[in-house]
Design an enzyme around this catalytic site. Structure first.
Site, PDB file in Angstrom:
ATOM      1  N   ASN A 169       0.842  -1.190   0.000  1.00 49.83           N
ATOM      2  CA  ASN A 169       0.000   0.000   0.000  1.00 49.83           C
ATOM      3  C   ASN A 169       0.879   1.242   0.000  1.00 49.83           C
ATOM      4  O   ASN A 169       1.926   1.291   0.670  1.00 49.83           O
ATOM      5  CB  ASN A 169      -1.006   0.006   1.162  1.00 49.83           C
ATOM      6  CG  ASN A 169      -0.401  -0.145   2.532  1.00 49.83           C
ATOM      7  OD1 ASN A 169       0.658  -0.735   2.703  1.00 49.83           O
ATOM      8  ND2 ASN A 169      -1.067   0.391   3.539  1.00 49.83           N
ATOM      9  N   GLU A 196       0.287   5.166   0.615  1.00 50.31           N
ATOM     10  CA  GLU A 196      -0.667   6.177   1.052  1.00 50.31           C
ATOM     11  C   GLU A 196      -0.265   7.550   0.529  1.00 50.31           C
ATOM     12  O   GLU A 196       0.838   7.731  -0.021  1.00 50.31           O
ATOM     13  CB  GLU A 196      -0.769   6.152   2.583  1.00 50.31           C
ATOM     14  CG  GLU A 196      -1.301   4.806   3.077  1.00 50.31           C
ATOM     15  CD  GLU A 196      -1.562   4.740   4.564  1.00 50.31           C
ATOM     16  OE1 GLU A 196      -1.074   5.610   5.320  1.00 50.31           O
ATOM     17  OE2 GLU A 196      -2.270   3.794   4.977  1.00 50.31           O
ATOM     18  N   CYS A 216      -3.955   0.408  -2.667  1.00 52.83           N
ATOM     19  CA  CYS A 216      -3.775  -0.780  -1.828  1.00 52.83           C
ATOM     20  C   CYS A 216      -2.702  -1.704  -2.397  1.00 52.83           C
ATOM     21  O   CYS A 216      -2.364  -1.661  -3.587  1.00 52.83           O
ATOM     22  CB  CYS A 216      -5.081  -1.561  -1.749  1.00 52.83           C
ATOM     23  SG  CYS A 216      -6.427  -0.698  -0.933  1.00 52.83           S
ATOM     24  N   GLU A 228      -2.830  -4.932  -2.977  1.00 55.27           N
ATOM     25  CA  GLU A 228      -3.298  -5.882  -3.996  1.00 55.27           C
ATOM     26  C   GLU A 228      -3.296  -5.245  -5.378  1.00 55.27           C
ATOM     27  O   GLU A 228      -2.869  -5.851  -6.364  1.00 55.27           O
ATOM     28  CB  GLU A 228      -4.728  -6.335  -3.677  1.00 55.27           C
ATOM     29  CG  GLU A 228      -4.885  -7.088  -2.376  1.00 55.27           C
ATOM     30  CD  GLU A 228      -5.204  -6.173  -1.197  1.00 55.27           C
ATOM     31  OE1 GLU A 228      -4.639  -5.051  -1.121  1.00 55.27           O
ATOM     32  OE2 GLU A 228      -6.013  -6.563  -0.349  1.00 55.27           O
ATOM     33  N   CYS A 233     -10.086  -5.113   0.320  1.00 52.41           N
ATOM     34  CA  CYS A 233     -11.214  -4.175   0.398  1.00 52.41           C
ATOM     35  C   CYS A 233     -12.106  -4.359  -0.828  1.00 52.41           C
ATOM     36  O   CYS A 233     -11.756  -5.066  -1.787  1.00 52.41           O
ATOM     37  CB  CYS A 233     -10.695  -2.740   0.479  1.00 52.41           C
ATOM     38  SG  CYS A 233     -10.075  -2.107  -1.103  1.00 52.41           S
ATOM     39  N   CYS A 293     -10.538  -3.477  -4.225  1.00 50.29           N
ATOM     40  CA  CYS A 293      -9.564  -4.482  -4.689  1.00 50.29           C
ATOM     41  C   CYS A 293     -10.267  -5.747  -5.167  1.00 50.29           C
ATOM     42  O   CYS A 293      -9.832  -6.375  -6.136  1.00 50.29           O
ATOM     43  CB  CYS A 293      -8.557  -4.804  -3.591  1.00 50.29           C
ATOM     44  SG  CYS A 293      -7.402  -3.445  -3.316  1.00 50.29           S
TER      45      CYS A 293
HETATM   46  N1  THU Z   1      -5.272  -1.485   2.382  1.00 50.20           N
HETATM   47  C1  THU Z   1      -4.684  -2.341   1.494  1.00 50.20           C
HETATM   48  O1  THU Z   1      -3.508  -2.174   1.129  1.00 50.20           O
HETATM   49  N2  THU Z   1      -5.415  -3.355   0.996  1.00 50.20           N
HETATM   50  C2  THU Z   1      -6.719  -3.587   1.313  1.00 50.20           C
HETATM   51  O2  THU Z   1      -7.372  -4.391   0.661  1.00 50.20           O
HETATM   52  C3  THU Z   1      -7.314  -2.894   2.462  1.00 50.20           C
HETATM   53  C4  THU Z   1      -6.643  -1.625   2.822  1.00 50.20           C
HETATM   54  C5  THU Z   1      -4.510  -0.359   2.910  1.00 50.20           C
HETATM   55  C6  THU Z   1      -5.001   0.970   2.448  1.00 50.20           C
HETATM   56  C7  THU Z   1      -4.503   1.888   3.533  1.00 50.20           C
HETATM   57  O3  THU Z   1      -3.194   2.296   3.218  1.00 50.20           O
HETATM   58  C8  THU Z   1      -4.447   1.013   4.779  1.00 50.20           C
HETATM   59  O4  THU Z   1      -4.577  -0.321   4.312  1.00 50.20           O
HETATM   60  C9  THU Z   1      -5.536   1.305   5.789  1.00 50.20           C
HETATM   61  O5  THU Z   1      -6.767   1.312   5.183  1.00 50.20           O
END
Ligand code: THU
Length: 127
Positions: free
Chosen positions: A44, A46, A55, A57, A87, A90
């Protein structure tokens, strides 16, 4: 040698070290196994403009697709070293390419659960 679920999960945990997650402090790593045996990792990333975050994935999938790879076997995901399921965005993103992909996560490599993406996104949307 066949890539095992445990190995894939370990790769996801290792990849998560590269996550850029200063806002949530939730460090996610993904390891995506292609049908040709290649493995693409993702994290991920941000952003100060939170909605611009990507994310782990989707990072892994975009890396693979941009290298010409479109057929996938499995994806392991780890968040802060443990369970993290994809999520909604994804799930939909992956559904476009691989509704039958095996999705792997768990608290540790000895407690992994596996779902088929179609189970995680029933009646998924695809044109
Ligand atoms: N996140 C992912 O990398 N993958 C997911 O499927 C769920 C959320 C990350 C996004 C964000 O940087 C952190 O988790 C908190 O939401």
């Amino acid at each position: 040698m066949a890539t095992t679920d445990k190995k894939l999960f370990r790769m996801a945990v290792k990849a998560s070290e590269n996550a850029y997650a200063p806002f949530s402090d939730f460090h996610v790593g993904a390891a995506l196994l292609a049908k040709d045996g290649r493995i693409f990792t993702g994290v991920n990333v941000e952003n100060s403009s939170y909605g611009a975050t990507i994310c782990a994935e989707r990072t892994a999938m975009v890396k693979a697709i941009s290298e010409g790879c479109r057929e996938f076997e499995a994806i392991a995901i780890a968040g802060n070293g443990g369970t993290s399921w994809p999520c909604g965005i994804c799930r939909q993103f992956m559904y476009e390419f691989c509704p039958d992909i095996r999705v792997i996560s768990g608290e540790s490599e000895d407690e992994l659960k596996v779902y088929i993406l179609k189970e995680l996104l029933p009646e998924g949307f695809k044109l």
